[in-house]
Design an enzyme around this catalytic site. Structure first.
Site, PDB file in Angstrom:
ATOM      1  N   GLU A  72      18.672  -4.650   6.030  1.00 58.02           N
ATOM      2  CA  GLU A  72      19.668  -4.402   4.980  1.00 58.02           C
ATOM      3  C   GLU A  72      19.904  -5.694   4.214  1.00 58.02           C
ATOM      4  OE1 GLU A  72      23.139  -2.066   5.776  1.00 58.02           O
ATOM      5  OE2 GLU A  72      24.003  -2.578   3.821  1.00 58.02           O
ATOM      6  N   ASP A 147      24.742  -7.266  -6.499  1.00 56.65           N
ATOM      7  CA  ASP A 147      25.603  -7.833  -7.548  1.00 56.65           C
ATOM      8  C   ASP A 147      25.080  -7.420  -8.919  1.00 56.65           C
ATOM      9  OD1 ASP A 147      27.517  -9.701  -6.070  1.00 56.65           O
ATOM     10  OD2 ASP A 147      25.579 -10.234  -5.230  1.00 56.65           O
ATOM     11  N   LYS A 151      26.498  -9.445 -17.559  1.00 54.85           N
ATOM     12  CA  LYS A 151      26.282 -10.149 -18.831  1.00 54.85           C
ATOM     13  C   LYS A 151      24.787 -10.331 -19.076  1.00 54.85           C
ATOM     14  CE  LYS A 151      30.613 -12.640 -18.798  1.00 54.85           C
ATOM     15  NZ  LYS A 151      31.272 -13.817 -18.258  1.00 54.85           N
TER      16      LYS A 151
END
Ligand SMILES: C[S@@+](CC[C@H](N)C(=O)[O-])C[C@H]1O[C@@H](n2cnc3c(N)ncnc32)[C@H](O)[C@@H]1O
Length: 247
Positions: A72, A147, A151
């Site tokens: 994982e 994550d 941007k």
């Protein structure tokens, strides 16, 4: 059965990932109990990436009862990892997570539930771990809600990429699943495109929050829950390490 020749790193055009894909490594100051948990956990359960691990050495890290090893990537607080360990008694899981407060939470749950034996942890960037694992040692991998780096100028930090697929493919057994999820639409789209273009992966399933309950062995993670509360659904991919070469 024809095996796929997995391209060495870079052959699919995956750019090397030199930018960090994670933010901070520490959050709230750890209590004495948490620091002890972390230190003891890492002392007894961590994986040394200073040299390549061959298959017997990797097997020796787990109890004899372990038949399959799963990975994982970015397990966060470890809720999914703990669920999988609890529900798959013949499986050993390697978890890679650089966020130390997350590692502590996972250790805490594993110790409380007496599930530490079948877990090994690499508390840093998974890319270093992928460099030392032996070929075809993994029968499943997960990367859940990496994550998002929303941007545009940060997009290159995204961990799921052709480069990551290049690195992971040789470590997965043919037919092994690689499960990915994201609540960020354009991340999921790029992931689907990267998987479609990659010679060593097939896309076995794509589904969304609406038909999520068709995968009872895929528990909701902390980030998925957070996204739901903020009104965002998610896209889930099941990739499969190709057995036959893709044409
Ligand atoms: C948004 S969180 C999701 C955590 C968890 N999977 C969940 O769904 O709740 C993404 C996690 O990936 C970890 N991460 C980012 N880059 C990583 C890397 N290169 N290797 C391992 N983990 C990484 C981060 O530290 C963070 O904990």
């Amino acid at each position: 059965m024809t095996k796929v020749d997995v391209a060495p790193c870079g052959e699919t055009g995956g750019a090397a990932h030199s930018l960090k894909s994670f933010g901070r490594r520490k959050g709230r100051t750890l209590s004495l109990r948490q620091s002890t948990l972390l230190a003891e956990g890492l002392q007894n359960r961590s994986i040394d990436v200073s040299q390549p691990l061959d298959a017997p050495a990797l097997k020796r890290l787990f109890p004899e009862s372990v038949r399959d090893i799963w990975l994982e990537i970015g397990f966060g607080g470890g809720e999914h990892l703990v669920w999988q360990i609890a529900n798959n008694p013949r499986v050993g899981v390697i978890g890679a997570e650089p966020y130390l407060n997350g590692v502590v939470s996972a250790m805490d749950a594993l110790v409380t539930r007496e599930l530490t034996e079948r877990v090994r942890v690499y508390a840093d960037d998974v890319l270093a771990l992928l460099r030392v694992l032996p070929p075809e040692c993994l029968s499943r991998a997960f990367m859940l809600f990496p994550d998002p780096w929303p941007k545009k100028r940060h997009r290159e930090r995204r961990l799921f990429s052709a480069h990551l697929l290049d690195k992971l493919a040789p470590l997965l057994r043919p037919g092994a699943e690689f499960r990915f999820a994201s609540d960020i639409d354009d991340y999921a789209e790029v992931a689907i495109e990267a998987a479609r273009a990659h010679p060593a992966f097939d896309i076995a399933r794509v589904f969304t929050t609406e038909n999520r309950d068709t995968m009872p062995d895929w528990p909701v993670t902390r980030y998925e829950e957070k996204a739901r509360k903020q009104g965002r659904g998610a896209t889930f991919l099941v990739l499969q390490r190709a057995v036959e070469p893709k044409v």
